[in-house]
Design an enzyme around this catalytic site. Sequence first.
Site, PDB file in Angstrom:
ATOM      1  N   GLY A 154      64.487  52.976  96.630  1.00  0.00           N
ATOM      2  CA  GLY A 154      65.365  54.078  97.030  1.00  0.00           C
ATOM      3  C   GLY A 154      64.955  54.498  98.434  1.00  0.00           C
ATOM      4  O   GLY A 154      63.762  54.722  98.708  1.00  0.00           O
ATOM      5  N   ALA A 155      65.954  54.594  99.315  1.00  0.00           N
ATOM      6  CA  ALA A 155      65.651  54.772 100.741  1.00  0.00           C
ATOM      7  C   ALA A 155      64.716  55.958 101.045  1.00  0.00           C
ATOM      8  O   ALA A 155      63.702  55.784 101.741  1.00  0.00           O
ATOM      9  CB  ALA A 155      66.962  54.874 101.509  1.00  0.00           C
ATOM     10  N   GLN A 213      69.104  48.622  88.793  1.00  0.00           N
ATOM     11  CA  GLN A 213      68.734  50.023  89.073  1.00  0.00           C
ATOM     12  C   GLN A 213      69.587  51.002  88.268  1.00  0.00           C
ATOM     13  O   GLN A 213      69.211  52.157  88.063  1.00  0.00           O
ATOM     14  CB  GLN A 213      68.892  50.327  90.574  1.00  0.00           C
ATOM     15  CG  GLN A 213      67.838  49.695  91.458  1.00  0.00           C
ATOM     16  CD  GLN A 213      68.274  48.341  91.985  1.00  0.00           C
ATOM     17  OE1 GLN A 213      69.078  47.649  91.373  1.00  0.00           O
ATOM     18  NE2 GLN A 213      67.728  47.953  93.114  1.00  0.00           N
ATOM     19  N   ASP A 218      71.529  53.420 102.186  1.00  0.00           N
ATOM     20  CA  ASP A 218      70.247  53.011 102.759  1.00  0.00           C
ATOM     21  C   ASP A 218      70.248  53.113 104.280  1.00  0.00           C
ATOM     22  O   ASP A 218      69.206  53.204 104.908  1.00  0.00           O
ATOM     23  CB  ASP A 218      69.894  51.601 102.312  1.00  0.00           C
ATOM     24  CG  ASP A 218      69.547  51.622 100.839  1.00  0.00           C
ATOM     25  OD1 ASP A 218      70.470  51.659 100.013  1.00  0.00           O
ATOM     26  OD2 ASP A 218      68.343  51.667 100.521  1.00  0.00           O
TER      27      ASP A 218
HETATM   28  O1  MRU Z   1      66.858  48.202  96.516  1.00  0.00           O
HETATM   29  P1  MRU Z   1      66.728  49.660  96.202  1.00  0.00           P
HETATM   30  O2  MRU Z   1      66.611  49.946  94.751  1.00  0.00           O
HETATM   31  O3  MRU Z   1      65.656  50.322  97.029  1.00  0.00           O
HETATM   32  O4  MRU Z   1      68.118  50.260  96.688  1.00  0.00           O
HETATM   33  C1  MRU Z   1      68.394  51.613  96.456  1.00  0.00           C
HETATM   34  C2  MRU Z   1      69.757  51.997  96.833  1.00  0.00           C
HETATM   35  O5  MRU Z   1      70.545  51.195  97.292  1.00  0.00           O
HETATM   36  C3  MRU Z   1      70.107  53.436  96.705  1.00  0.00           C
HETATM   37  O6  MRU Z   1      71.446  53.583  96.345  1.00  0.00           O
HETATM   38  C4  MRU Z   1      69.894  54.098  98.070  1.00  0.00           C
HETATM   39  O7  MRU Z   1      68.606  53.836  98.539  1.00  0.00           O
HETATM   40  C5  MRU Z   1      70.128  55.531  98.028  1.00  0.00           C
HETATM   41  S1  MRU Z   1      68.725  56.327  97.335  1.00  0.00           S
HETATM   42  C6  MRU Z   1      68.813  57.946  97.247  1.00  0.00           C
END
Ligand code: MRU
Length: 355
Positions: A50-51, A197, A237
């Site tokens: 998550g970013a 996820q 992201d």
């Molecule tokens: O690959 P990840 O699980 O890190 O990707 C996460 C996402 O794409 C989320 O939708 C994004 O980071 C928004 S988090 C608040």
Amino acid sequence: MFTQPIPTIKRDGNTAVILDQTLLPHRCEVRRLTTLDEVATAIHAMQVRGAPLIGATAAFGVAIALVADASDAQLEHALTALAATRPTAVNLHWALGRMAGRLRPLAPADRLDAAWREAEAIRRNDAEMCAAIGRHGYAILERLATGLDRPLRVMTHCNAGWLATCGAGTALAPVYEAQARGLPVEVWVSETRPRNQGLLTAWELREARVPLRLIADNAAGILIARGDVDVVITGADRVAANGDAANKVGTYLKALAAREHGVPFYIAAPFSTVDFACADGAAIPIEDRGAGEVCTVLGLADDGAVRSLRLAPESTAAANPAFDVTPARCISGIITERGICEPARLRDLYPEAQA
Ligand code: MRU
């Protein structure tokens, strides 16, 4: 303000303790990170994900890297190593930029304390930004729910809840706000292959007693087409200067279906996710995580262990772009901590930001 049921990251002395997300939703285990290598691995292997959480973890990683050696060389080594862990979430570079700006001017002897303080501030700021996104996003949900005699049906993608941040989440923050204020909502949660996820989203919503229904990714189109979705909200992201938004692969297809059927589609993202240096989505680097994740799946084995199962024979050719870009024209608005704007008007919200 929303309190995370388990902190996604917290300081413990000169270490950081994270919730290991590779084991969720089957096992809830924390992991202690004590070295720069462990932090880099935690981000790359998606023990944290998550970013916003990736950014905060990188900040803690800089502090951990300085524990035994706070020299200029070690600081630069830590910044470079952490920047290379994942390419798409710009929050990583935003957090490292903040750490670099704070620590580079200091003498080595003053750096460790300052690093922990700055990392903590990044964690706290993220929780505050999530809370503000929740309040602004709630206004949208409240408006859409006016006159309905049933719960508002929100569709999301991936996990942009508390697990992905240091606070309530981004896309799910308005949902938690609605729940806190007594506005009935129901969430469509897509599994989000290949890393699933969506199962994390289902887990955290279920724990919070928010009604949800888990769907296969491919079911989103029919649900949107037959009027079973009132609004789509996802996280991001990286949002480019023109409002194009990169998010977990599959987001674009939901946005296309929403546009075709007149369903509002919102991106919820804090300033740390905005990259004014990227003119548009074509400049956003898209992570490719390799064939392995597509050909396998993680699941709970009969003996209680979380194991990888093979779906396709090892030699199967596969591609695994981990993110896609939703063009600004498909986005009804961006929900930020400063309010909601049309994608093309993002700069109006952040006049102080440099290109
Ligand atoms: O690959 P990840 O699980 O890190 O990707 C996460 C996402 O794409 C989320 O939708 C994004 O980071 C928004 S988090 C608040």
